[in-house]
Motif scaffolding. Structure first.
Motif, PDB file in Angstrom:
ATOM      1  N   PRO A  92       0.887  -1.107  -0.015  1.00 27.64           N
ATOM      2  CA  PRO A  92      -0.229   0.024   0.052  1.00 27.64           C
ATOM      3  C   PRO A  92       0.824   1.189  -0.215  1.00 27.64           C
ATOM      4  CG  PRO A  92      -0.236  -1.179   2.343  1.00 27.64           C
ATOM      5  CD  PRO A  92       0.637  -2.032   1.290  1.00 27.64           C
ATOM      6  N   TRP A  93       0.036   2.418  -0.320  1.00 29.44           N
ATOM      7  CA  TRP A  93       0.889   3.748  -0.334  1.00 29.44           C
ATOM      8  C   TRP A  93       1.915   3.864   0.698  1.00 29.44           C
ATOM      9  CZ3 TRP A  93       1.525   7.233  -4.294  1.00 29.44           C
ATOM     10  CH2 TRP A  93       1.961   8.589  -3.760  1.00 29.44           C
ATOM     11  N   TRP A  94       1.352   3.830   1.919  1.00 35.47           N
ATOM     12  CA  TRP A  94       2.258   4.181   3.275  1.00 35.47           C
ATOM     13  C   TRP A  94       3.464   3.173   3.266  1.00 35.47           C
ATOM     14  CZ3 TRP A  94       2.702   0.035   6.491  1.00 35.47           C
ATOM     15  CH2 TRP A  94       1.660  -0.876   6.392  1.00 35.47           C
ATOM     16  N   GLN A  95       3.214   2.054   2.850  1.00 34.71           N
ATOM     17  CA  GLN A  95       4.174   0.904   2.733  1.00 34.71           C
ATOM     18  C   GLN A  95       5.339   1.360   1.847  1.00 34.71           C
ATOM     19  OE1 GLN A  95       3.759  -3.408   2.392  1.00 34.71           O
ATOM     20  NE2 GLN A  95       3.220  -3.179   4.524  1.00 34.71           N
ATOM     21  N   LEU A  96       5.053   1.717   0.657  1.00 37.50           N
ATOM     22  CA  LEU A  96       6.070   2.253  -0.342  1.00 37.50           C
ATOM     23  C   LEU A  96       6.597   3.255   0.328  1.00 37.50           C
ATOM     24  CD1 LEU A  96       3.719   2.015  -3.742  1.00 37.50           C
ATOM     25  CD2 LEU A  96       6.030   0.332  -2.958  1.00 37.50           C
ATOM     26  N   LYS A  97       6.141   4.263   0.600  1.00 36.23           N
ATOM     27  CA  LYS A  97       6.758   5.461   1.127  1.00 36.23           C
ATOM     28  C   LYS A  97       7.812   5.065   2.139  1.00 36.23           C
ATOM     29  CE  LYS A  97       3.818   8.531   2.245  1.00 36.23           C
ATOM     30  NZ  LYS A  97       3.090   9.813   2.670  1.00 36.23           N
ATOM     31  N   ASP A  98       7.441   4.158   3.223  1.00 34.73           N
ATOM     32  CA  ASP A  98       8.232   3.688   4.467  1.00 34.73           C
ATOM     33  C   ASP A  98       9.480   2.847   3.641  1.00 34.73           C
ATOM     34  OD1 ASP A  98       9.161   2.834   7.008  1.00 34.73           O
ATOM     35  OD2 ASP A  98       8.206   1.141   6.843  1.00 34.73           O
ATOM     36  N   MET A  99       9.373   2.256   2.752  1.00 38.78           N
ATOM     37  CA  MET A  99      10.178   1.411   2.050  1.00 38.78           C
ATOM     38  C   MET A  99      11.344   2.395   1.215  1.00 38.78           C
ATOM     39  SD  MET A  99      10.720  -1.904   1.490  1.00 38.78           S
ATOM     40  CE  MET A  99      12.448  -2.504   0.894  1.00 38.78           C
ATOM     41  N   ILE A 100      10.654   3.425   0.623  1.00 37.62           N
ATOM     42  CA  ILE A 100      11.531   4.236  -0.219  1.00 37.62           C
ATOM     43  C   ILE A 100      12.423   5.134   0.637  1.00 37.62           C
ATOM     44  CG2 ILE A 100      11.700   5.985  -1.785  1.00 37.62           C
ATOM     45  CD1 ILE A 100       9.297   4.523  -3.219  1.00 37.62           C
ATOM     46  N   ARG A 101      11.826   5.459   1.741  1.00 34.66           N
ATOM     47  CA  ARG A 101      12.633   6.385   2.655  1.00 34.66           C
ATOM     48  C   ARG A 101      13.508   5.797   3.509  1.00 34.66           C
ATOM     49  NH1 ARG A 101      10.438  11.161   5.423  1.00 34.66           N
ATOM     50  NH2 ARG A 101      12.544  11.704   5.477  1.00 34.66           N
ATOM     51  N   TYR A 102      13.193   4.597   4.099  1.00 38.03           N
ATOM     52  CA  TYR A 102      13.850   3.992   5.193  1.00 38.03           C
ATOM     53  C   TYR A 102      14.488   3.015   4.815  1.00 38.03           C
ATOM     54  CZ  TYR A 102      11.464   7.696   7.667  1.00 38.03           C
ATOM     55  OH  TYR A 102      11.103   8.899   7.943  1.00 38.03           O
ATOM     56  N   GLY A 103      14.178   2.280   3.585  1.00 36.02           N
ATOM     57  CA  GLY A 103      15.031   1.251   3.249  1.00 36.02           C
ATOM     58  C   GLY A 103      14.479  -0.251   3.587  1.00 36.02           C
ATOM     59  N   GLY A 104      15.264  -1.425   3.731  1.00 37.16           N
ATOM     60  CA  GLY A 104      14.578  -2.702   4.078  1.00 37.16           C
ATOM     61  C   GLY A 104      15.272  -3.412   5.209  1.00 37.16           C
ATOM     62  N   GLN A 105      16.462  -2.570   5.884  1.00 33.82           N
ATOM     63  CA  GLN A 105      17.180  -3.156   6.961  1.00 33.82           C
ATOM     64  C   GLN A 105      16.611  -3.457   8.164  1.00 33.82           C
ATOM     65  OE1 GLN A 105      20.562  -0.620   6.703  1.00 33.82           O
ATOM     66  NE2 GLN A 105      21.128  -1.293   4.606  1.00 33.82           N
ATOM     67  N   ALA A 106      15.475  -2.878   8.560  1.00 29.99           N
ATOM     68  CA  ALA A 106      14.613  -2.981   9.891  1.00 29.99           C
ATOM     69  C   ALA A 106      13.893  -4.185   9.722  1.00 29.99           C
ATOM     70  CB  ALA A 106      13.670  -1.842  10.015  1.00 29.99           C
ATOM     71  N   ARG A 107      13.796  -4.824   8.369  1.00 28.06           N
ATOM     72  CA  ARG A 107      13.194  -5.981   8.276  1.00 28.06           C
ATOM     73  C   ARG A 107      14.033  -7.152   7.544  1.00 28.06           C
ATOM     74  NH1 ARG A 107      10.166  -2.159   6.818  1.00 28.06           N
ATOM     75  NH2 ARG A 107      11.078  -2.174   4.538  1.00 28.06           N
ATOM     76  N   THR A 149      -5.865  -1.937   2.864  1.00 26.02           N
ATOM     77  CA  THR A 149      -4.945  -2.164   3.624  1.00 26.02           C
ATOM     78  C   THR A 149      -4.241  -0.553   3.929  1.00 26.02           C
ATOM     79  OG1 THR A 149      -3.178  -2.697   2.083  1.00 26.02           O
ATOM     80  CG2 THR A 149      -4.110  -4.395   3.501  1.00 26.02           C
ATOM     81  N   PRO A 150      -5.287   0.296   4.224  1.00 22.24           N
ATOM     82  CA  PRO A 150      -5.029   1.715   4.062  1.00 22.24           C
ATOM     83  C   PRO A 150      -4.122   1.970   5.345  1.00 22.24           C
ATOM     84  CG  PRO A 150      -7.207   1.329   4.796  1.00 22.24           C
ATOM     85  CD  PRO A 150      -6.759   0.026   4.578  1.00 22.24           C
ATOM     86  N   THR A 151      -3.918   1.156   6.195  1.00 21.61           N
ATOM     87  CA  THR A 151      -3.241   1.659   7.551  1.00 21.61           C
ATOM     88  C   THR A 151      -2.139   0.490   7.786  1.00 21.61           C
ATOM     89  OG1 THR A 151      -4.651   0.638   9.154  1.00 21.61           O
ATOM     90  CG2 THR A 151      -5.156   3.024   8.487  1.00 21.61           C
ATOM     91  N   PRO A 152      -1.077   0.792   8.708  1.00 22.19           N
ATOM     92  CA  PRO A 152      -0.240  -0.486   9.204  1.00 22.19           C
ATOM     93  C   PRO A 152      -1.215  -1.466  10.005  1.00 22.19           C
ATOM     94  CG  PRO A 152       0.807   1.675   9.536  1.00 22.19           C
ATOM     95  CD  PRO A 152      -0.821   1.893   9.043  1.00 22.19           C
ATOM     96  N   ALA A 153      -2.157  -0.938  10.579  1.00 23.07           N
ATOM     97  CA  ALA A 153      -2.979  -2.055  11.584  1.00 23.07           C
ATOM     98  C   ALA A 153      -3.615  -2.896  10.498  1.00 23.07           C
ATOM     99  CB  ALA A 153      -3.906  -1.338  12.345  1.00 23.07           C
ATOM    100  N   ASP A 154      -4.288  -2.275   9.397  1.00 24.06           N
ATOM    101  CA  ASP A 154      -5.040  -2.969   8.366  1.00 24.06           C
ATOM    102  C   ASP A 154      -4.211  -4.072   7.785  1.00 24.06           C
ATOM    103  OD1 ASP A 154      -7.545  -1.862   8.846  1.00 24.06           O
ATOM    104  OD2 ASP A 154      -6.828  -0.101   7.468  1.00 24.06           O
ATOM    105  N   TRP A 155      -3.207  -3.635   7.403  1.00 19.60           N
ATOM    106  CA  TRP A 155      -2.348  -4.367   6.660  1.00 19.60           C
ATOM    107  C   TRP A 155      -1.610  -5.694   7.608  1.00 19.60           C
ATOM    108  CZ3 TRP A 155       2.851  -6.457   6.915  1.00 19.60           C
ATOM    109  CH2 TRP A 155       3.402  -6.869   5.865  1.00 19.60           C
ATOM    110  N   GLU A 156      -1.448  -5.361   8.640  1.00 21.96           N
ATOM    111  CA  GLU A 156      -1.020  -6.285   9.622  1.00 21.96           C
ATOM    112  C   GLU A 156      -2.139  -7.418   9.801  1.00 21.96           C
ATOM    113  OE1 GLU A 156       0.691  -4.354  12.860  1.00 21.96           O
ATOM    114  OE2 GLU A 156       2.750  -4.269  11.821  1.00 21.96           O
TER     115      GLU A 156
END
Ligand code: HEC
Length: 168
Positions: A92-107, A149-156
């Motif tokens: 989802p949109w929020w997740q793409l933004k998270d991925m692009i700004r902060y990368g994948g290392q946290a996961r 999945t418009p929010t992290p909670a919905d996605w989870e």
């Protein structure tokens, strides 16, 4: 004086909200329903940033690494295509933004963070530009996924997985 005392806690709250709002983070607290754009300025900005920061790994034509669907000998996933042929629509949109700004290392991934180089609007411009190249049916599938999945909670809840970000 009394007036100052009375308003200051409110002011402090307003400032605190402002600060958290500006900090951006990966989650703004409100679902953002975005649609594709054909605004040439936004698309040019996205393309420029992509070529500057992303093409080295994800490919000049967004084609990804050759063996992107298999982990390498160290168990790391290579950069996937972002041209709509892989699973990018499954974010989802929020997740793409998270991925692009902060990368994948946290996961446990290897994509670096671009927090210092790329702000929220930059990340959005890149997504708009990427999506402007996705086949329509991929984009439609993404829209559904994003709306569901418009929010992290919905996605989870929908995936049964946890979305870990660098701010966790
Ligand atoms: C050093 C290489 C590297 C760079 C530079 C890089 N990425 Fe990545 N990217 C990856 C890897 C590897 C993954 C797979 C997840 C992981 O390992 O973190 C990934 C995953 C992604 C994903 C998730 C895709 C999916 O289908 O799951 C997106 C979106 C993404 N990158 C966008 C970008 C953008 C936009 C840029 C430029 C700002 C960028 N990446 C820069 C290596 C990179």
């Amino acid at each position: 004086m009394t007036a100052t005392l009375r308003t200051s806690p409110l002011l402090a709250l307003a400032l605190a909200l402002l600060v958290t709002g500006c900090d951006g983070g990966f989650w703004s607290g409100e679902p953002e329903h975005r649609e594709r754009t054909d605004n040439p300025e936004i698309l040019a900005r996205g393309e420029h940033l992509y070529q500057q920061y992303c093409a080295a790994c994800h490919g000049e034509d967004r084609e990804g690494a050759e063996n992107w669907h298999q982990p390498d000998e160290d168990g790391n996933w290579p950069p996937p295509p972002l041209d709509g042929s892989a699973h990018t629509w499954h974010h989802p949109w929020w997740q793409l933004k998270d991925m692009i700004r902060y990368g994948g290392q946290a996961r446990g991934g290897t994509m670096p963070s671009f927090e210092e180089q790329i702000d929220e609007e930059d990340a959005e411009a890149i997504i708009y530009w990427l999506q402007s190249h996705w086949p329509d049916e991929v984009y439609e599938a993404w829209l559904d996924y994003d709306r569901n999945t418009p929010t992290p909670a919905d996605w989870e809840e929908a995936t049964g997985r946890e979305w870990v970000t660098h701010t966790d």
